[in-house]
Design an enzyme around this catalytic site. Structure first.
Site, PDB file in Angstrom:
ATOM      1  N   ASN A 126      18.044 -19.912  10.366  1.00 46.32           N
ATOM      2  CA  ASN A 126      18.882 -18.910   9.706  1.00 46.32           C
ATOM      3  C   ASN A 126      20.302 -19.441   9.578  1.00 46.32           C
ATOM      4  OD1 ASN A 126      20.545 -17.959  12.094  1.00 46.32           O
ATOM      5  ND2 ASN A 126      18.460 -17.697  12.873  1.00 46.32           N
ATOM      6  N   ARG A 127      21.158 -18.677   8.934  1.00 47.59           N
ATOM      7  CA  ARG A 127      22.468 -19.211   8.558  1.00 47.59           C
ATOM      8  C   ARG A 127      23.553 -18.987   9.609  1.00 47.59           C
ATOM      9  NH1 ARG A 127      23.676 -16.356   3.181  1.00 47.59           N
ATOM     10  NH2 ARG A 127      25.704 -17.380   3.431  1.00 47.59           N
TER      11      ARG A 127
END
Ligand code: CTP
Length: 417
Positions: A215-216
């Site tokens: 994920n970011r």
């Protein structure tokens, strides 16, 4: 209040003009004490005009009023911004061959420094050791932040923004004056005696030896929570999942103990190991909800797939936060984060309240996420929900500012219970 602003020779000196302006606007009596080097960046007339006070750098001026000790004695706070590597070294050694040096030795007021220098200089063992020495003596340190530096390089070393230093000064002045000797365990901070475990970053779930589901999350918000807790005197263990080294170095320099985890399962183990000793657990990490059911031993190839795109089967990960909340020990405060994207017709708060109940946590810090919100941004906005589903606080600003607001809410919740 009487505030001495020591300015040393770095390019960030120009930003300190704004800090002085903010302090004067608050009604403080501000005395600017630049080093001779600092005047090469911003001249004397500017400091005099902005501070509305005469400015000198030498101990030999205005000798009759014993200015070299009077400034320090009268100060309610001394802030050094920017604090260069050289100044930090001189402070650690107690060198007093200019007005700023004598002022710093003559004061018993809280001292705050805002380091600014190139990354290599900040990370040099000499600077780290000098900063640690100052910290041990009770000097507060804000920043440095990670970002673009003078020239083409970037990394930790950029001075905290004037607004952040101003906010930190406000917090220091708002705290009840303690008589503790600098360097004693009581010397600073409303989180002294509290043990924090903070998770940060984003987990990665392996698919095969070279690929993962991720994920970011950069980990910056969680790291700022850890740094803010440490700056306020807490003992902090940070469990980091894939956070850039430069960001972790800043936390380590603030006295935070770093442990690393890769996948959600590793993070769960690390958090479970650390949590029993903690008074406060903050789960800021973005934890993968699912892992790959069967991780391939060898790299998946198109050749082996023979034209049929592979399907990846997922299995659910344990909810670490809900588990911590269900098994919390008496007096322990469990805090979650929630990254939310409200559906049309629904508010961020409604979603947050549902999630807080589902997780059973004492506080939930909710932030909006989207394609351009929340991640990879310098700023953040949080709504903090307490165990009565009330809005305990709302905070917007830099990730440090929102982290400070969260620590305030945690301490307030603990004071109530
Ligand atoms: N969290 C956790 N373990 C998981 C998933 C999330 O401990 N397996 C924690 C996060 O660290 C965060 C909080 O739970 O503090 C909320 O994370 P979020 O991703 O917003 O919530 P989810 O539980 O994943 O719920 P949903 O996907 O339905 O939004």
């Amino acid at each position: 209040m009487n505030i001495v602003v020591g300015v040393t020779g770095g390019i960030a000196a120009y930003k300190v003009v704004q800090l002085v302006r903010l302090l004067v606007r608050d009604g403080h009596e501000v005395q600017v004490v630049p080093t001779a080097d600092a005047l090469r960046f911003v001249g004397l007339p500017t400091w005099e005009a902005i501070s509305r006070n005469p400015v000198t750098t030498s101990v030999h001026e205005d000798v009759a009023s014993v200015r070299h000790v009077a400034l320090g004695q009268a100060a309610d706070l001394v802030v050094v911004a920017p604090a260069t590597a050289n100044t930090i070294a001189r402070m650690a050694a107690g060198i007093a061959d200019d007005l700023l040096g004598t002022t710093l030795l003559a004061t018993s007021a809280p001292v705050l420094i805002a380091p600014a220098m190139h990354t290599e200089m900040w990370l040099h063992p000499a600077t780290q050791a000098n900063t640690a020495t100052l910290r041990d003596r009770g000097v507060r340190v804000i920043g440095p932040e990670s970002g673009r530096l003078t020239g083409d390089d970037s990394g930790p070393g950029r001075m905290s923004e004037p607004e952040e230093i101003h906010a930190e000064i406000g917090r220091i002045l708002a705290r009840p004056a303690d008589d503790a000797a600098p360097g004693s365990p009581d010397a600073g901070g409303d989180a002294v005696g509290l043990r924090f475990v903070v998770s940060a970053g984003g987990t990665r779930e392996p698919i095969d030896p070279v690929r993962y589901l991720g994920n970011r999350s950069s980990g910056r918000q969680g790291v700022e929570v850890a740094r803010a807790a440490a700056a306020r005197g807490g003992e902090v263990v940070l469990i980091a999942a894939h956070v850039e080294d430069a960001i972790l170095d800043m936390a380590a320099a603030d006295g935070v103990e770093i442990r690393r985890a890769g996948s959600a399962a590793e993070l769960a183990d690390a958090v479970r190991g650390a949590a029993p000793a903690a008074d406060v657990v903050v789960m800021a990490a973005a934890v993968a909800d699912y892992q790959v059911a069967e991780v391939a031993e060898r790299k998946l190839t198109k050749e082996a797939a023979a034209g049929v795109p592979p399907t990846i089967e997922l299995v659910e990960n344990e909810d670490i936060l809900a588990g911590l909340a269900a098994r919390r020990s008496p007096g322990q405060t469990i805090v979650g984060f929630a990254a939310e994207m409200p559906e049309p017709g629904e508010t961020l708060l409604e979603r947050g309240i549902r999630k807080r109940r589902r997780k059973g946590v004492d506080l939930l810090a909710v932030n909006a996420v989207g394609w351009s919100e929340g991640f990879e941004q310098a700023d953040n906005a949080l709504v903090i929900i307490d165990d009565g589903d009330r809005v305990a606080a709302e905070a917007a600003g830099s990730k440090r500012e929102t982290a400070e607001a969260l620590i305030d809410a945690i301490l307030a919740a603990r004071a109530r219970s």
